[in-house]
Design a protein around this motif. Structure first.
Motif, PDB file in Angstrom:
ATOM      1  N   MET A   1       0.847  -1.175   0.000  1.00 54.65           N
ATOM      2  CA  MET A   1       0.000   0.000   0.000  1.00 54.65           C
ATOM      3  C   MET A   1       0.892   1.237   0.000  1.00 54.65           C
ATOM      4  SD  MET A   1      -2.983   1.128   2.684  1.00 54.65           S
ATOM      5  CE  MET A   1      -4.070  -0.194   2.240  1.00 54.65           C
ATOM      6  N   GLY A   2       0.655   2.160  -0.911  1.00 57.60           N
ATOM      7  CA  GLY A   2       1.433   3.377  -1.005  1.00 57.60           C
ATOM      8  C   GLY A   2       0.950   4.423  -0.010  1.00 57.60           C
ATOM      9  N   GLN A   3       1.833   4.831   0.888  1.00 52.45           N
ATOM     10  CA  GLN A   3       1.505   5.838   1.894  1.00 52.45           C
ATOM     11  C   GLN A   3       1.800   7.226   1.329  1.00 52.45           C
ATOM     12  OE1 GLN A   3       0.262   4.804   4.948  1.00 52.45           O
ATOM     13  NE2 GLN A   3       0.398   2.715   4.193  1.00 52.45           N
ATOM     14  N   ILE A   4       0.817   8.085   1.302  1.00 57.13           N
ATOM     15  CA  ILE A   4       0.969   9.443   0.795  1.00 57.13           C
ATOM     16  C   ILE A   4       0.786  10.401   1.965  1.00 57.13           C
ATOM     17  CG2 ILE A   4       0.072  11.199  -0.776  1.00 57.13           C
ATOM     18  CD1 ILE A   4      -0.922   8.909  -2.562  1.00 57.13           C
ATOM     19  N   GLY A   5       1.797  11.213   2.224  1.00 63.09           N
ATOM     20  CA  GLY A   5       1.723  12.196   3.296  1.00 63.09           C
ATOM     21  C   GLY A   5       1.208  13.514   2.761  1.00 63.09           C
ATOM     22  N   VAL A   6       0.298  14.132   3.507  1.00 65.69           N
ATOM     23  CA  VAL A   6      -0.277  15.411   3.100  1.00 65.69           C
ATOM     24  C   VAL A   6      -0.210  16.377   4.283  1.00 65.69           C
ATOM     25  CG1 VAL A   6      -2.295  16.593   2.149  1.00 65.69           C
ATOM     26  CG2 VAL A   6      -1.886  14.190   1.567  1.00 65.69           C
ATOM     27  N   ASP A   7       0.526  17.472   4.098  1.00 62.69           N
ATOM     28  CA  ASP A   7       0.561  18.529   5.098  1.00 62.69           C
ATOM     29  C   ASP A   7      -0.498  19.552   4.690  1.00 62.69           C
ATOM     30  OD1 ASP A   7       1.863  19.822   7.440  1.00 62.69           O
ATOM     31  OD2 ASP A   7       2.220  21.399   5.957  1.00 62.69           O
ATOM     32  N   VAL A   8      -1.486  19.766   5.554  1.00 65.21           N
ATOM     33  CA  VAL A   8      -2.646  20.598   5.236  1.00 65.21           C
ATOM     34  C   VAL A   8      -2.508  21.972   5.885  1.00 65.21           C
ATOM     35  CG1 VAL A   8      -5.156  20.777   5.449  1.00 65.21           C
ATOM     36  CG2 VAL A   8      -4.100  18.534   5.160  1.00 65.21           C
ATOM     37  N   ILE A  15       2.186  17.743  -0.567  1.00 67.71           N
ATOM     38  CA  ILE A  15       1.956  16.312  -0.723  1.00 67.71           C
ATOM     39  C   ILE A  15       3.272  15.619  -1.021  1.00 67.71           C
ATOM     40  CG2 ILE A  15       0.766  14.576  -2.138  1.00 67.71           C
ATOM     41  CD1 ILE A  15      -1.233  16.949  -2.786  1.00 67.71           C
ATOM     42  N   TYR A  16       3.467  14.451  -0.376  1.00 65.99           N
ATOM     43  CA  TYR A  16       4.594  13.607  -0.745  1.00 65.99           C
ATOM     44  C   TYR A  16       4.055  12.216  -1.053  1.00 65.99           C
ATOM     45  CZ  TYR A  16       8.678  10.746  -0.880  1.00 65.99           C
ATOM     46  OH  TYR A  16       9.635   9.853  -1.303  1.00 65.99           O
ATOM     47  N   ASP A  17       4.219  11.827  -2.302  1.00 66.01           N
ATOM     48  CA  ASP A  17       3.865  10.493  -2.769  1.00 66.01           C
ATOM     49  C   ASP A  17       5.175   9.831  -3.177  1.00 66.01           C
ATOM     50  OD1 ASP A  17       3.060   8.212  -4.136  1.00 66.01           O
ATOM     51  OD2 ASP A  17       1.454   9.227  -5.223  1.00 66.01           O
ATOM     52  N   PRO A  18       5.568   8.727  -2.539  1.00 70.91           N
ATOM     53  CA  PRO A  18       6.840   8.082  -2.891  1.00 70.91           C
ATOM     54  C   PRO A  18       6.924   7.686  -4.368  1.00 70.91           C
ATOM     55  CG  PRO A  18       5.788   6.946  -1.043  1.00 70.91           C
ATOM     56  CD  PRO A  18       4.859   8.024  -1.490  1.00 70.91           C
ATOM     57  N   ARG A  19       5.777   7.516  -5.018  1.00 69.23           N
ATOM     58  CA  ARG A  19       5.771   7.123  -6.428  1.00 69.23           C
ATOM     59  C   ARG A  19       6.017   8.312  -7.359  1.00 69.23           C
ATOM     60  NH1 ARG A  19       0.244   3.679  -5.653  1.00 69.23           N
ATOM     61  NH2 ARG A  19       1.147   2.100  -4.308  1.00 69.23           N
ATOM     62  N   SER A  20       5.568   9.510  -6.953  1.00 69.35           N
ATOM     63  CA  SER A  20       5.686  10.661  -7.860  1.00 69.35           C
ATOM     64  C   SER A  20       6.410  11.861  -7.265  1.00 69.35           C
ATOM     65  CB  SER A  20       4.293  11.085  -8.329  1.00 69.35           C
ATOM     66  OG  SER A  20       3.489  11.445  -7.215  1.00 69.35           O
ATOM     67  N   GLY A  21       6.776  11.810  -5.998  1.00 71.97           N
ATOM     68  CA  GLY A  21       7.548  12.884  -5.395  1.00 71.97           C
ATOM     69  C   GLY A  21       6.706  13.954  -4.716  1.00 71.97           C
ATOM     70  N   ASP A  22       7.304  15.146  -4.585  1.00 72.07           N
ATOM     71  CA  ASP A  22       6.679  16.269  -3.886  1.00 72.07           C
ATOM     72  C   ASP A  22       5.765  17.058  -4.805  1.00 72.07           C
ATOM     73  OD1 ASP A  22       8.059  16.123  -1.266  1.00 72.07           O
ATOM     74  OD2 ASP A  22       9.845  16.502  -2.470  1.00 72.07           O
ATOM     75  N   ASP A  42      -4.461   1.467  -4.394  1.00 71.12           N
ATOM     76  CA  ASP A  42      -3.855   0.904  -3.183  1.00 71.12           C
ATOM     77  C   ASP A  42      -3.178   1.972  -2.331  1.00 71.12           C
ATOM     78  OD1 ASP A  42      -1.717   1.424  -4.864  1.00 71.12           O
ATOM     79  OD2 ASP A  42      -0.590  -0.333  -4.213  1.00 71.12           O
ATOM     80  N   SER A  43      -3.439   3.240  -2.612  1.00 71.56           N
ATOM     81  CA  SER A  43      -2.842   4.340  -1.859  1.00 71.56           C
ATOM     82  C   SER A  43      -3.599   4.585  -0.557  1.00 71.56           C
ATOM     83  CB  SER A  43      -2.843   5.623  -2.684  1.00 71.56           C
ATOM     84  OG  SER A  43      -2.046   5.467  -3.824  1.00 71.56           O
ATOM     85  N   PHE A  44      -2.905   5.201   0.388  1.00 70.58           N
ATOM     86  CA  PHE A  44      -3.465   5.513   1.700  1.00 70.58           C
ATOM     87  C   PHE A  44      -2.942   6.881   2.103  1.00 70.58           C
ATOM     88  CE2 PHE A  44      -3.581   5.215   6.365  1.00 70.58           C
ATOM     89  CZ  PHE A  44      -4.846   4.708   6.580  1.00 70.58           C
ATOM     90  N   LEU A  45      -3.847   7.829   2.348  1.00 68.56           N
ATOM     91  CA  LEU A  45      -3.448   9.180   2.736  1.00 68.56           C
ATOM     92  C   LEU A  45      -3.240   9.266   4.240  1.00 68.56           C
ATOM     93  CD1 LEU A  45      -6.000  11.362   0.705  1.00 68.56           C
ATOM     94  CD2 LEU A  45      -3.753  10.543   0.006  1.00 68.56           C
ATOM     95  N   VAL A  46      -2.222  10.024   4.644  1.00 69.47           N
ATOM     96  CA  VAL A  46      -1.976  10.283   6.051  1.00 69.47           C
ATOM     97  C   VAL A  46      -1.822  11.788   6.206  1.00 69.47           C
ATOM     98  CG1 VAL A  46      -0.484   9.866   8.045  1.00 69.47           C
ATOM     99  CG2 VAL A  46      -0.780   8.075   6.328  1.00 69.47           C
ATOM    100  N   PHE A  47      -2.647  12.381   7.065  1.00 66.60           N
ATOM    101  CA  PHE A  47      -2.547  13.816   7.331  1.00 66.60           C
ATOM    102  C   PHE A  47      -2.957  14.098   8.766  1.00 66.60           C
ATOM    103  CE2 PHE A  47      -6.592  12.939   5.268  1.00 66.60           C
ATOM    104  CZ  PHE A  47      -7.537  13.582   6.066  1.00 66.60           C
ATOM    105  N   GLU A  48      -2.541  15.259   9.243  1.00 64.25           N
ATOM    106  CA  GLU A  48      -2.846  15.644  10.615  1.00 64.25           C
ATOM    107  C   GLU A  48      -4.203  16.343  10.673  1.00 64.25           C
ATOM    108  OE1 GLU A  48       1.632  16.390  12.335  1.00 64.25           O
ATOM    109  OE2 GLU A  48       0.657  18.034  11.284  1.00 64.25           O
ATOM    110  N   ALA A  49      -4.876  16.173  11.801  1.00 66.14           N
ATOM    111  CA  ALA A  49      -6.136  16.858  12.029  1.00 66.14           C
ATOM    112  C   ALA A  49      -5.839  18.350  12.167  1.00 66.14           C
ATOM    113  CB  ALA A  49      -6.793  16.333  13.304  1.00 66.14           C
ATOM    114  N   ARG A  94       6.606  14.537   3.893  1.00 67.62           N
ATOM    115  CA  ARG A  94       7.449  13.339   3.830  1.00 67.62           C
ATOM    116  C   ARG A  94       7.379  12.552   5.137  1.00 67.62           C
ATOM    117  NH1 ARG A  94      11.752  12.822   0.050  1.00 67.62           N
ATOM    118  NH2 ARG A  94      11.441  14.271  -1.669  1.00 67.62           N
ATOM    119  N   MET A  95       7.391  13.280   6.262  1.00 67.55           N
ATOM    120  CA  MET A  95       7.322  12.634   7.575  1.00 67.55           C
ATOM    121  C   MET A  95       6.001  11.886   7.731  1.00 67.55           C
ATOM    122  SD  MET A  95       5.615  13.116  10.722  1.00 67.55           S
ATOM    123  CE  MET A  95       5.124  14.825  10.691  1.00 67.55           C
ATOM    124  N   LEU A  96       4.898  12.481   7.271  1.00 66.05           N
ATOM    125  CA  LEU A  96       3.596  11.828   7.399  1.00 66.05           C
ATOM    126  C   LEU A  96       3.513  10.558   6.550  1.00 66.05           C
ATOM    127  CD1 LEU A  96       1.411  15.032   7.467  1.00 66.05           C
ATOM    128  CD2 LEU A  96       1.660  13.383   9.336  1.00 66.05           C
TER     129      LEU A  96
END
Length: 129
Positions: A1-8, A15-22, A42-49, A94-96
């Motif tokens: 599963m591809g983890q995508i970090g999103v700073d809101v 956004i950081y997607d390991p498949r496509s970058g920043d 198969d992607s999964f977003l991770v972001f802070e509340a 990236r951290m997320l």
């Protein structure tokens, strides 16, 4: 599963997607919808509340059936601190993504429609005080 970090933030998403970058984009429904449409299933977003600033992202992800974890910002901060990372929007995205890959946070469940209505009424009542 591809983890995508999103700073809101109010104005934009980093956004950081390991498949496509920043990537940086506006925090508005049309831009988010256009970004989410081609994302791998198969992607999964991770972001802070982030109070109200992540509501559009949540709504568009749910509409596209894209799973996500809306984590406590303090958990993200402690994770970044443990890695000795600087505090920037790009680094946070990236951290997320890394947080998601290493910690496997649970998917955020859909909110009960009655709760959403009650929260909106409560917020409006507070505005009228």
């Amino acid at each position: 599963m591809g983890q995508i970090g999103v700073d809101v933030s109010q104005e934009h998403l980093d956004i950081y997607d390991p498949r496509s970058g920043d990537r940086r984009m506006p925090n508005d429904p049309a831009a988010i919808r256009g970004w989410i449409a081609p994302i791998a299933p198969d992607s999964f977003l991770v972001f802070e509340a982030t109070s109200r600033y992540d509501k559009t992202l949540q709504a568009e992800a749910r509409a596209a059936c894209l799973p996500f974890a809306r984590i406590n910002p303090l958990h993200g901060w402690h994770f970044a601190h443990s890695l000795n990372l600087p505090k920037t929007d790009r680094t946070d995205a990236r951290m997320l993504a890394r947080f998601g890959a290493e910690r496997h946070p649970a998917e955020t469940p859909a909110m009960d429609p009655a709760w959403v209505t009650l929260a909106a009424l409560s917020q409006r009542r507070d505005q009228l005080r």
